[in-house]
Motif scaffolding. Structure first.
Motif, PDB file in Angstrom:
ATOM      1  N   SER A 261       3.504   2.246  -2.820  1.00 30.89           N
ATOM      2  CA  SER A 261       2.938   2.621  -4.114  1.00 30.89           C
ATOM      3  C   SER A 261       2.979   4.139  -4.290  1.00 30.89           C
TER       4      SER A 261
ATOM      5  N   VAL B 211      -0.444   5.666  -4.383  1.00 32.45           N
ATOM      6  CA  VAL B 211      -1.130   5.861  -3.109  1.00 32.45           C
ATOM      7  C   VAL B 211      -0.546   7.053  -2.356  1.00 32.45           C
TER       8      VAL B 211
ATOM      9  N   LEU C  73       0.827  -1.210   0.000  1.00 27.11           N
ATOM     10  CA  LEU C  73       0.000   0.000   0.000  1.00 27.11           C
ATOM     11  C   LEU C  73       0.861   1.259   0.000  1.00 27.11           C
ATOM     12  N   TYR C  74       1.745   1.375   0.980  1.00 26.21           N
ATOM     13  CA  TYR C  74       2.484   2.624   1.154  1.00 26.21           C
ATOM     14  C   TYR C  74       3.812   2.678   0.394  1.00 26.21           C
TER      15      TYR C  74
ATOM     16  N   SER D  85      -6.864   5.129   2.823  1.00 22.99           N
ATOM     17  CA  SER D  85      -5.997   4.809   1.690  1.00 22.99           C
ATOM     18  C   SER D  85      -6.434   3.447   1.156  1.00 22.99           C
TER      19      SER D  85
ATOM     20  N   GLY E  56      -6.487  -1.746   2.320  1.00 24.03           N
ATOM     21  CA  GLY E  56      -6.366  -0.317   2.585  1.00 24.03           C
ATOM     22  C   GLY E  56      -6.475  -0.051   4.068  1.00 24.03           C
TER      23      GLY E  56
ATOM     24  N   LEU F 223      -5.350   0.289  -1.914  1.00 20.07           N
ATOM     25  CA  LEU F 223      -4.460  -0.213  -2.956  1.00 20.07           C
ATOM     26  C   LEU F 223      -4.985   0.176  -4.341  1.00 20.07           C
TER      27      LEU F 223
END
Length: 186
Positions: free
Chosen positions: A35, A38, A32-33, A102, A83, A104
């Motif tokens: 990316s 994102v 996730l983080y 947040s 997320g 994906l």
């Protein structure tokens, strides 16, 4: 002395489960983080090492009510983290909190963030009795602005050069939603 804080509730919708973060979420949190898609409008740059996800989880897993409601946004059918959603900076006497979320990239554009935010807002207003929820969004993040406006949030102000991420200053739009406005929009 025992911890008398209430546990983080699990909230469910047709497709999602908002549940506590777990150590085994580390790979999904890193995906996730790390990316750039994102974190483009986030307050930190994309992660480059799995250890950043491990540290983030180690810091956040102990956080909980009544000051932070930080959920893993998980697929209801397999419980995989896709997320995050959080109510934070709860100001008890002011009956106010801030909202963050947040998701994906592979799950964006399907209404999942809206579904998760609705769950969090329902909990904030109906269970916690909050009167106001705020969100801080980079004005270039059009999908996030649309999501909030769809749920009844109003643009209340612009904070210029509020964040500095990746050597670049970014503005913030402050959105606000009052319980009465949400009740009318729901």
């Amino acid at each position: 002395m025992p911890d008398l804080s209430p546990p983080l509730p699990v909230l469910e919708s047709e497709r999602l489960r908002l549940r506590p973060l777990r150590a085994d979420d580390v790979d999904a949190v890193f995906a996730l983080y790390s990316s750039p898609e994102v974190t483009r409008f986030w307050s930190f740059a994309a992660w480059t090492e799995r250890a950043q996800a491990e540290a983030w989880l180690a810091e956040r897993i102990p956080w909980g009510p009544p000051s932070v409601y930080g959920w893993a946004m998980a697929d209801r059918h397999d419980d995989r983290l896709i997320g995050t959603t959080a109510l934070f900076a709860l100001a008890g006497p002011m009956h106010r909190a801030e909202l963050g979320y947040s998701l994906l990239p592979s799950h964006q554009g399907q209404g999942l963030a809206t579904e998760a935010v609705r769950l969090a807002l329902g909990h904030a207003f109906d269970v916690l009795g909050l009167a106001r929820i705020e969100a801080d969004v980079d004005p270039r993040n059009t999908p996030s602005c649309r999501l909030l406006e769809k749920l009844g949030f109003r643009r209340e102000g612009l904070l210029r050069n509020r964040w500095r991420v990746g050597g670049e200053f970014a503005d913030s739009i402050i959105f606000g939603l009052l319980r009465d406005d949400y009740a009318g929009a729901a």
